[in-house]
Scaffold this active site. Structure first.
Site, mmCIF file in Angstrom:
data_model
loop_
_atom_site.group_PDB
_atom_site.id
_atom_site.type_symbol
_atom_site.label_atom_id
_atom_site.label_comp_id
_atom_site.label_asym_id
_atom_site.label_seq_id
_atom_site.Cartn_x
_atom_site.Cartn_y
_atom_site.Cartn_z
ATOM 1 N N ASP A 40 0.852 -1.189 0.000
ATOM 2 C CA ASP A 40 0.000 0.000 0.000
ATOM 3 C C ASP A 40 0.890 1.241 0.000
ATOM 4 O O ASP A 40 1.544 1.543 0.991
ATOM 5 C CB ASP A 40 -0.886 -0.052 1.262
ATOM 6 N N ASP A 44 -3.839 3.997 2.534
ATOM 7 C CA ASP A 44 -5.289 3.838 2.756
ATOM 8 C C ASP A 44 -5.638 2.403 3.176
ATOM 9 O O ASP A 44 -6.819 2.047 3.255
ATOM 10 C CB ASP A 44 -6.091 4.239 1.499
ATOM 11 N N ASP A 48 -1.750 -1.220 -3.885
ATOM 12 C CA ASP A 48 -2.000 -0.484 -5.134
ATOM 13 C C ASP A 48 -0.844 -0.667 -6.105
ATOM 14 O O ASP A 48 0.186 -1.269 -5.769
ATOM 15 C CB ASP A 48 -2.249 1.002 -4.829
ATOM 16 N N ASP A 219 -9.737 -15.160 -16.788
ATOM 17 C CA ASP A 219 -10.622 -15.650 -15.738
ATOM 18 C C ASP A 219 -11.643 -16.644 -16.303
ATOM 19 O O ASP A 219 -12.253 -16.376 -17.351
ATOM 20 C CB ASP A 219 -11.349 -14.424 -15.145
ATOM 21 N N GLU A 282 -7.387 -19.588 -16.766
ATOM 22 C CA GLU A 282 -7.897 -20.270 -15.573
ATOM 23 C C GLU A 282 -8.826 -21.353 -16.110
ATOM 24 O O GLU A 282 -9.883 -21.049 -16.675
ATOM 25 C CB GLU A 282 -8.664 -19.309 -14.665
#
Ligand code: NOJ
Length: 559
Positions: A40, A44, A48, A219, A282
């Site tokens: 991070d 926050d 990221d 995915d 996947e």
């Protein structure tokens, strides 16, 4: 475990790799970054893109070649990024477009490729396409989704169930039709029979390739096409895998349709126009023949199709050997396997395979990193990170929220990276509440392990370096050695043998002489042996043989 009747008992296939032609991912190692939990940068509590950039030194030092990022495109996060509301923009919570450019450029400077997660099966219910589809039966995007009239009893059009439980259909009361969602109702499935959907995703892929990504993890790419007639799925039987039995049906028609291969072939043509572009699917399919089909003829569909039986296997010599032999046997000759032991959906390998026992974790990692195929490490695997118990009030995964306490969901394997001890663990700032609890890493943090020659992290790094330096390990053919109790042993190429004792008793590896290159007990590195090498309980070794290559066929004792 019994060998399937249709398999020859001792057929090992030599698959020589022309190393000069091997693409980057073939000899390489991939690393999955679960973005929200990696690093991070802005305090926050959520990882990221800029955080990944800050930690690229770790990945370069570790020796991986490519980084698969979990989705960074805009999402309302009903399913944490896997419900996309804009395929062409970076989610502000995860950074900016500039952050992504910087990450790709900085990664490139370190010879690391960035792979992005593409979610083609479904969008967010808040995607403008779906909002338009909802607006009227004649809207432009209506047919981009799968709609059907109610069944004869006024209920859902057929018996399909969502892989997240419950009916796969939700009624849109305004139009009186149901829309399909193979996951949450907030994730409407796209209609891949529609050519505009196909064209739009090609544009999306081109967009990101032009931005510098080196390919896609796709995915649930096995389910994007549904039966055109929307036929009922047949009931599951006692011989089906447990998850199918729990759902009560075989997913024959709500996915896994043969026509999916037409779409993948088109994607492959697109990928082939971009040198080095990797398509990794996947592919939670069984049996192995179905998995093999996702490679097409070995050159015209996916480059890599993830093998789920391997992840789902217990860490047992016999079970794993058969799974790997099946893949070796059935994949097209030019196809290349991919192996992974953890991801953001499955419990981490340290916990699931190894019950957080350091010796077992080391064996599991040595195995993963020495098979023929591209290994994918999940963030934290390299430090033997196990699952974290996430209390009910901190649950974020919709599945945990829905099914607690019967199923705690996937948060325990998505918790932040423990980079060092202290508040925030180097993941976020001190005093910041991370989006998921960080937990206590049983085998230590990244910093704590980095300079320890006996650590899991050092073992992983050394294995990656050995893999790179040893053509047998990167490209050499796999051949099982004769089964021997809890020991699974195989040769790679001409001179390399790997043996893993997945039991507690000492076990001899006979008929071989050589030198231990790396052992999970690092004190044995460099050990020379003649005729026999005794493996301790839960111990694994990579050996450079002297003398003849074992042929892998059962010896007299096995006949
Ligand atoms: C597989 C992803 O890995 C998982 O996290 C997600 O929930 C489903 N696909 C739906 O996109």
């Amino acid at each position: 475990m019994a060998r399937p009747a249709d398999r020859p008992a001792d057929r090992a296939v030599d698959r020589a790799v022309d190393r000069a032609e091997a693409p980057w991912w073939r000899d390489g190692v991939l690393y999955q970054v679960y973005l929200r939990s990696f690093a991070d940068s802005d305090g926050d509590g959520v990882g990221d893109l800029a955080g990944v950039t800050e930690r690229l030194d770790h990945l370069e030092w570790l020796g991986v070649d490519g980084v698969w990022l979990s989705p960074f495109t805009c999402s309302p996060n009903a399913d944490w990024g896997y419900d996309v509301s804009d395929y062409l923009a970076v989610d502000p919570e995860l950074g900016t477009s500039d952050d992504l450019d910087r990450l790709i450029a900085e990664a490139g400077r370190r010879h690391l490729r960035v792979i992005m997660d593409l979610v083609p099966n479904h969008t967010s219910e808040r995607h403008p396409w779906f909002l338009d589809a909802l607006s009227s039966k004649t809207s432009v995007h209506r047919d981009w989704y799968v709609w059907a009239d109610p069944g004869p009893d006024g209920g859902p059009p057929n018996n399909w169930v969502s892989s997240f439980g419950g009916p796969a259909w939700t009624l849109d009361t305004d139009s009186g039709q149901y829309y399909l969602h193979n996951h949450l109702r907030q994730q409407p499935d796209l209609n891949w029979w529609n050519d505009d959907v196909r064209a739009e995703f090609e544009r999306i892929m081109e967009f990101w390739l032009d931005r510098g990504v080196a390919g896609f993890r796709i995915d649930v790419c096995n389910i994007i096409i549904k039966d055109a007639l929307l036929r009922d799925n047949p009931p599951a039987t006692e011989s089906d895998p447990l998850d199918m039995q729990l759902f009560g049906q075989r997913p024959v028609y709500n996915g896994n349709r043969p026509e999916v291969h037409d779409v993948i072939r088109q994607w492959r043509k697109l990928a082939d126009r971009h040198p080095g572009c990797l398509l990794m699917g996947e592919t939670p399919v069984e049996p192995v023949r179905a998995l093999a089909a996702y490679y097409g003829d070995g050159s015209d569909e996916l480059h890599l199709a993830i093998d789920f039986p391997f992840i789902s296997s217990p860490l047992e010599a016999g079970a794993m050997r058969l799974i790997v032999e099946d893949v070796e046997e059935y994949l097209p000759l030019d196809a290349w396997p991919v192996w992974t032991g953890s991801n953001h959906d499955m419990s981490r390998l340290a916990t699931r395979w190894a019950a957080d026992d350091p010796a077992r974790v080391r064996v599991a990692l040595l195995v993963l990193l020495t098979l023929r195929g591209t290994p994918v490490l999940y963030q934290g695997d390299e430090i033997g990170l196990g699952d974290v118990d996430v209390p009910q009030e901190r649950l974020r995964d919709p599945l945990g929220v829905l099914y607690w306490p019967a199923y705690a969901g996937r948060d325990g394997m998505r918790t932040p990276m423990p980079w060092r001890v202290g508040p925030g663990a180097g993941f976020t700032g001190p005093g910041v509440e991370p989006w998921l609890p960080i937990g206590e890493p049983t085998m230590g943090t990244v910093a704590g392990q980095r300079d320890d020659p006996g650590s899991v992290l050092t073992l992983v790094r050394d294995l990656l370096a050995l893999r790179k330096a040893t053509p047998d390990l990167s490209g050499g053919a796999y051949r099982s050695l004769a089964p021997n109790g809890d020991v699974w042993a195989w040769s790679r190429g001409d001179r390399t043998v790997v043996a893993a004792n997945m039991g507690t008793a000492e076990s001899p590896l006979d008929g071989m002489s050589g030198r231990v290159r790396i052992a999970t007990d690092r004190r044995r590195d460099g050990e020379d042996f003649e005729g026999t090498l005794v493996l301790g309980g839960w111990e694994a070794v990579v050996v450079e043989r002297t003398g003849a290559v074992p042929d892998g066929r059962p010896g007299p004792a096995e006949h």
